[in-house]
Write a protein that holds these residues in place. Structure first.
Motif, short mmCIF file in Angstrom:
data_model
loop_
_atom_site.label_atom_id
_atom_site.label_comp_id
_atom_site.label_asym_id
_atom_site.label_seq_id
_atom_site.Cartn_x
_atom_site.Cartn_y
_atom_site.Cartn_z
N LYS A 62 0.84 -1.21 0.00
CA LYS A 62 0.00 0.00 0.00
C LYS A 62 0.87 1.25 0.00
N GLU A 63 1.88 1.27 0.85
CA GLU A 63 2.75 2.45 0.95
C GLU A 63 3.59 2.61 -0.31
N TYR A 64 4.01 1.48 -0.90
CA TYR A 64 4.81 1.53 -2.14
C TYR A 64 3.97 2.12 -3.27
N ALA A 65 2.69 1.73 -3.34
CA ALA A 65 1.80 2.28 -4.37
C ALA A 65 1.66 3.79 -4.21
N LYS A 66 1.52 4.26 -2.98
CA LYS A 66 1.40 5.70 -2.73
C LYS A 66 2.68 6.44 -3.12
N GLU A 67 3.82 5.84 -2.79
CA GLU A 67 5.10 6.49 -3.09
C GLU A 67 5.33 6.56 -4.60
N LEU A 68 4.97 5.52 -5.34
CA LEU A 68 5.10 5.56 -6.80
C LEU A 68 4.15 6.59 -7.40
N ALA A 69 2.94 6.70 -6.82
CA ALA A 69 1.99 7.72 -7.28
C ALA A 69 2.54 9.12 -7.05
N LYS A 70 3.23 9.31 -5.93
CA LYS A 70 3.86 10.60 -5.63
C LYS A 70 4.88 10.95 -6.72
N HIS A 71 5.50 9.92 -7.31
CA HIS A 71 6.48 10.12 -8.39
C HIS A 71 5.81 10.16 -9.77
N ILE A 253 6.99 2.19 8.41
CA ILE A 253 6.77 1.77 7.03
C ILE A 253 6.98 2.91 6.03
N GLU A 254 6.57 4.13 6.40
CA GLU A 254 6.72 5.27 5.48
C GLU A 254 8.20 5.54 5.19
N SER A 255 9.02 5.51 6.24
CA SER A 255 10.46 5.75 6.07
C SER A 255 11.09 4.67 5.21
N TYR A 256 10.69 3.43 5.46
CA TYR A 256 11.28 2.32 4.69
C TYR A 256 10.97 2.46 3.20
N VAL A 257 9.70 2.67 2.88
CA VAL A 257 9.30 2.67 1.47
C VAL A 257 9.87 3.88 0.72
N LYS A 258 9.90 5.04 1.36
CA LYS A 258 10.49 6.21 0.71
C LYS A 258 11.95 5.93 0.33
N SER A 259 12.69 5.33 1.25
CA SER A 259 14.09 4.99 0.98
C SER A 259 14.19 3.93 -0.11
N ALA A 260 13.32 2.92 -0.06
CA ALA A 260 13.37 1.84 -1.04
C ALA A 260 13.12 2.35 -2.46
N VAL A 261 12.17 3.26 -2.62
CA VAL A 261 11.87 3.81 -3.94
C VAL A 261 13.04 4.65 -4.46
#
Length: 316
Positions: A62-71, A253-261
């Motif tokens: 879910k968080e990864y989808a949001k982060e990709l949408a942000k991009h 989770i937010e910190s992890y996914v932002k870094s992963a992307v």
């Protein structure tokens, strides 16, 4: 002469260790710094219009989808529960100027669900595929005490989904000469875990599957990343309250996914977060058998806690 030989062997071994186990840490740091000095990347332009994220109704997906949408990526959400997918899709569209689409399927049902997925994705320009969906044990226990249904579902979800979704999307990526596949494994990929060994074994499969197709797809300009998180605060770890608290190696989770992307396109293999990279490197200093004994003790502790709580609930 003999001392020189052993010195060279020791030096070689140390350099191999540092290269294998600290590369992820340096790449993560460089990725984070890169964002400050270079113009923000256009992921749509680099990979394609749409990103698929499996297991996207909760947790990392879910968080990864949001982060990709942000991009700027349009998002295809694939998971089991339609009501949750609708909610996530609405959240993404309200926060970012992107389109969404959702497909409600249960990967635990195996082969029969893939025709529906293929039909839903027809004619879409898929640039990124994030194979995130996975099942975890509800609590650790001996292999033969777990039901056949649970084991088969775990194999279908943890192994089948990444394999078959990649098989579905790769021909389009090869034809377009671009694309990114992200396969989520885990730091448990490098050791058996008694009482949770099916889960650990599925993550070992993801590791070798990913590394293999990296080589196959390189000449087609299709990138494949192996992402190996350690403990992240998600519902997958809810069998113990300990892993639901912030700690040095337990990442929000937010910190992890932002870094992963940030690491997309910059690292073929990454833990995704600097603290996880450091933990991974430290753990690799410990022989596998000792790590396995330690993990077995932890698993036994949580199994005992589960049965104690179960008995307590029965008395109530």
């Amino acid at each position: 002469m003999l001392l020189e030989f052993f010195f060279l062997v020791g030096l070689y071994s140390t350099l191999c260790y540092l290269h294998e186990n600290l590369t992820s840490l340096f790449q993560i740091i460089s990725s984070l710094l890169y964002e400050f000095f270079v113009k923000k990347r256009n992921l749509q332009e680099k990979y394609g219009e749409w990103a698929i994220v499996t297991g996207s109704s909760d947790g990392i997906g879910k968080e990864y989808a949001k982060e990709l949408a942000k991009h700027g990526m349009n998002i295809v959400l694939i998971s089991r529960t339609e009501s949750k997918l609708i909610e996530v899709a609405k959240d993404i569209e309200s926060m970012y100027s992107v389109k969404t689409k959702y497909v409600a399927v249960d990967f635990g049902n195996g082969k029969k669900i893939y025709e529906k997925v293929k039909e839903e994705l027809k004619s879409m320009d898929i640039g990124i595929l994030v194979n995130n969906v996975a099942n975890m044990y509800d609590f650790p226990d001996e292999f033969d005490k777990k039901s056949e249904e649970m084991i088969l579902k775990m194999l279908n979800v943890n192994i089948g989904a990444a394999t078959m979704m990649s098989r579905m999307i790769i021909p389009q990526m090869k034809a377009n000469k671009r694309g990114m596949i992200v396969n989520l494994s885990s730091t448990v990929q490098d050791q058996p875990i008694p009482l949770a060994n099916v889960y650990a074994s599925t993550k070992a499969y993801i590791k070798f599957f990913t590394i293999g197709i990296q080589k196959e797809l390189k000449k087609f300009n299709v990138e494949v990343q192996l992402l190996t998180p350690s403990f992240v605060k998600t519902k997958a770890n809810c069998f113990t309250r300990f892993y639901m608290h912030d700690a040095f190696f337990i990442t929000p989770i937010e910190s992890y996914v932002k870094s992963a992307v940030f690491t997309l396109g910059r690292s073929d293999e990454s833990t995704g977060y600097w603290a996880h990279a450091l933990q991974f490197a430290l753990l690799k200093w410990i022989p596998r058998n000792i790590r396995m004994i330690f993990m077995h003790k932890i698993a036994k502790f949580y199994r005992r806690k589960h049965y104690e709580n179960f008995e307590s609930d029965k008395i109530k």
